[in-house]
Scaffold this active site. Structure first.
Site, PDB file in Angstrom:
ATOM      1  N   GLY A 133       2.841  -1.137   4.278  1.00  6.84           N
ATOM      2  CA  GLY A 133       2.844   0.286   3.944  1.00  6.84           C
ATOM      3  C   GLY A 133       4.255   0.765   3.630  1.00  6.84           C
ATOM      4  N   GLY A 134       4.888   1.404   4.609  1.00  9.28           N
ATOM      5  CA  GLY A 134       6.190   2.046   4.409  1.00  9.28           C
ATOM      6  C   GLY A 134       7.220   1.176   3.694  1.00  9.28           C
ATOM      7  N   GLU A 139      -6.534   4.481   8.054  1.00 10.03           N
ATOM      8  CA  GLU A 139      -6.337   5.913   7.766  1.00 10.03           C
ATOM      9  C   GLU A 139      -7.602   6.508   7.166  1.00 10.03           C
ATOM     10  OE1 GLU A 139      -2.678   5.477   5.579  1.00 10.03           O
ATOM     11  OE2 GLU A 139      -1.652   4.981   7.450  1.00 10.03           O
ATOM     12  N   HIS A 181      -9.342   0.931   5.207  1.00  9.09           N
ATOM     13  CA  HIS A 181      -8.035   1.144   5.841  1.00  9.09           C
ATOM     14  C   HIS A 181      -8.212   2.084   7.032  1.00  9.09           C
ATOM     15  CE1 HIS A 181      -3.881   2.402   6.463  1.00  9.09           C
ATOM     16  NE2 HIS A 181      -3.535   1.297   5.814  1.00  9.09           N
ATOM     17  N   ASN A 190       0.863  -1.186   0.000  1.00  7.10           N
ATOM     18  CA  ASN A 190       0.000   0.000   0.000  1.00  7.10           C
ATOM     19  C   ASN A 190       0.898   1.234   0.000  1.00  7.10           C
ATOM     20  OD1 ASN A 190      -1.843   2.021   0.483  1.00  7.10           O
ATOM     21  ND2 ASN A 190      -2.206   1.462   2.623  1.00  7.10           N
ATOM     22  N   TRP A 191       0.989   1.869  -1.147  1.00  5.17           N
ATOM     23  CA  TRP A 191       1.915   3.004  -1.278  1.00  5.17           C
ATOM     24  C   TRP A 191       1.351   4.281  -0.663  1.00  5.17           C
ATOM     25  CZ3 TRP A 191       4.153   2.658  -6.975  1.00  5.17           C
ATOM     26  CH2 TRP A 191       4.813   1.433  -7.124  1.00  5.17           C
ATOM     27  N   LYS A 192       0.096   4.264  -0.260  1.00  3.22           N
ATOM     28  CA  LYS A 192      -0.559   5.445   0.334  1.00  3.22           C
ATOM     29  C   LYS A 192      -0.388   6.654  -0.603  1.00  3.22           C
ATOM     30  CE  LYS A 192       0.517   3.423   4.761  1.00  3.22           C
ATOM     31  NZ  LYS A 192       0.352   3.534   6.189  1.00  3.22           N
ATOM     32  N   GLU A 214      -5.026  -5.118  11.026  1.00  3.20           N
ATOM     33  CA  GLU A 214      -4.018  -4.064  11.172  1.00  3.20           C
ATOM     34  C   GLU A 214      -4.277  -3.280  12.454  1.00  3.20           C
ATOM     35  OE1 GLU A 214      -2.184  -2.974   7.168  1.00  3.20           O
ATOM     36  OE2 GLU A 214      -3.916  -1.706   7.417  1.00  3.20           O
ATOM     37  N   SER A 267       3.796  -2.121  10.400  1.00  5.89           N
ATOM     38  CA  SER A 267       5.243  -2.085  10.595  1.00  5.89           C
ATOM     39  C   SER A 267       5.951  -3.400  10.264  1.00  5.89           C
ATOM     40  CB  SER A 267       5.574  -1.623  12.022  1.00  5.89           C
ATOM     41  OG  SER A 267       5.082  -0.303  12.226  1.00  5.89           O
ATOM     42  N   GLY A 309       2.581   2.313  10.517  1.00 11.56           N
ATOM     43  CA  GLY A 309       3.477   3.439  10.256  1.00 11.56           C
ATOM     44  C   GLY A 309       4.195   3.951  11.494  1.00 11.56           C
TER      45      GLY A 309
HETATM   46  C1  PEP Z   1      -0.602  -0.039   5.948  1.00 19.64           C
HETATM   47  O1  PEP Z   1      -0.558   1.036   5.367  1.00 19.64           O
HETATM   48  O2  PEP Z   1      -1.576  -0.792   5.749  1.00 19.64           O
HETATM   49  C2  PEP Z   1       0.499  -0.414   6.848  1.00 19.64           C
HETATM   50  C3  PEP Z   1       0.463  -1.574   7.450  1.00 19.64           C
HETATM   51  O3  PEP Z   1       1.511   0.494   6.990  1.00 19.64           O
HETATM   52  P1  PEP Z   1       2.983   0.216   7.633  1.00 19.64           P
HETATM   53  O4  PEP Z   1       3.462  -1.089   7.044  1.00 19.64           O
HETATM   54  O5  PEP Z   1       3.800   1.390   7.210  1.00 19.64           O
HETATM   55  O6  PEP Z   1       2.811   0.109   9.113  1.00 19.64           O
END
Ligand code: PEP
Length: 251
Positions: free
Chosen positions: A234-235, A96, A94, A9-11, A166, A213, A172
């Site tokens: 994500g990251g 966010e 999600h 997930n590049w957000k 999640e 993470s 993040g």
């Molecule tokens: C996500 O955006 O779904 C996520 C899990 O982010 P991260 O891996 O950066 O915690």
């Protein structure tokens, strides 16, 4: 046996040019891992270019959100018809979006239904906040999200859904849940609720990912847990080397 899946997930990161560079970097490594379903979810603006680059590969493309209606006066929104021109997957609910943009169980439910009607595979996110976790509400919050999110979805349709657990406090933040804890919640809360809504047999078939993470260095520990069928990343999905290492760990 559930086939593992890892989605990046590049957000709200990467211009079209930057997205193309990242895909070019990622593709050789991703194409080599054939036993894992691999999915990239760039921003809407890059979907067309990335879909061209993924044509002829087995790497899937996903959107990060969608509206449930197929068209209409919804300024700034993107419809399932638009998404399915390029994508097979769509992330729904999600944290966010729940936290910043008013997504709730009702809109998540409408979006899941619309994704299924439109032949898109929804990756449905559930998870508790730090406060909910610390006050012992994890089970109740996730049970509510699963039951209301999937309300009215048939047993045939649920086979098309992927769930991602999640914990919001792990997204993040660099603070991943422990692999054991994530495994217990996925098996003991998410899958238990799926079994309650459907049957044990149906629940056993649904793929449930962990997200929060996950990095190259901790991914193998998560994916060795029996209830964890892959990851929503994500990251670390923005760094080619890390993301390929995570996908390899899921194989
Ligand atoms: C996500 O955006 O779904 C996520 C899990 O982010 P991260 O891996 O950066 O915690």
């Amino acid at each position: 046996m559930r086939r593992p899946l890892v989605a990046g997930n590049w957000k709200m990161n990467k211009t079209v040019e930057q997205a193309a560079l990242l895909v070019a970097d990622l593709l050789p490594g991703l194409e080599a891992v054939r036993t894992v379903d691999r999915v990239l979810c760039p921003p809407f603006t890059s979907l067309m270019v990335v879909s061209g680059m993924l044509a002829g590969t087995e790497v899937g493309l996903g959107a990060q959100n969608m509206h449930w209606d197929e068209s209409g006066a919804f300024t700034g929104e993107v419809s399932p018809l638009m998404i399915k021109e390029f994508c097979r997957y769509v992330i729904i609910g999600h944290s966010e979006r729940r936290g910043y943009f008013g997504e709730n169980d009702e809109s998540v439910n409408l979006k899941i239904k619309s994704a299924i009607v439109n032949d898109l595979t929804p990756i449905v996110c559930v998870g508790e906040s730090l406060e909910e976790n610390e006050s012992g509400k994890t089970d109740a919050v996730i049970s509510r999200q699963v039951n209301l999110g999937l309300d009215g979805i048939s047993k045939e349709a649920v086979g098309k859904i992927i769930v991602a657990y999640e914990p919001i406090w792990a997204i993040g933040t660099g603070k991943a849940a422990s692999p054991q804890m994530a495994n217990d919640i996925i098996g003991g809360v998410v899958r238990r609720n799926l079994a309650g809504l459907y049957t044990d047999e149906i629940a056993e078939k649904v793929r449930i990912l962990y997200g929060g993470s996950v990095k190259g260095s901790n991914s193998a520990e998560f994916f060795s847990q029996p209830e964890i069928d892959g990851g929503l990343i994500g990251g670390a999905s923005l760094k080619a080397e890390d993301f390929v290492q995570i996908v390899e760990a899921a194989a």
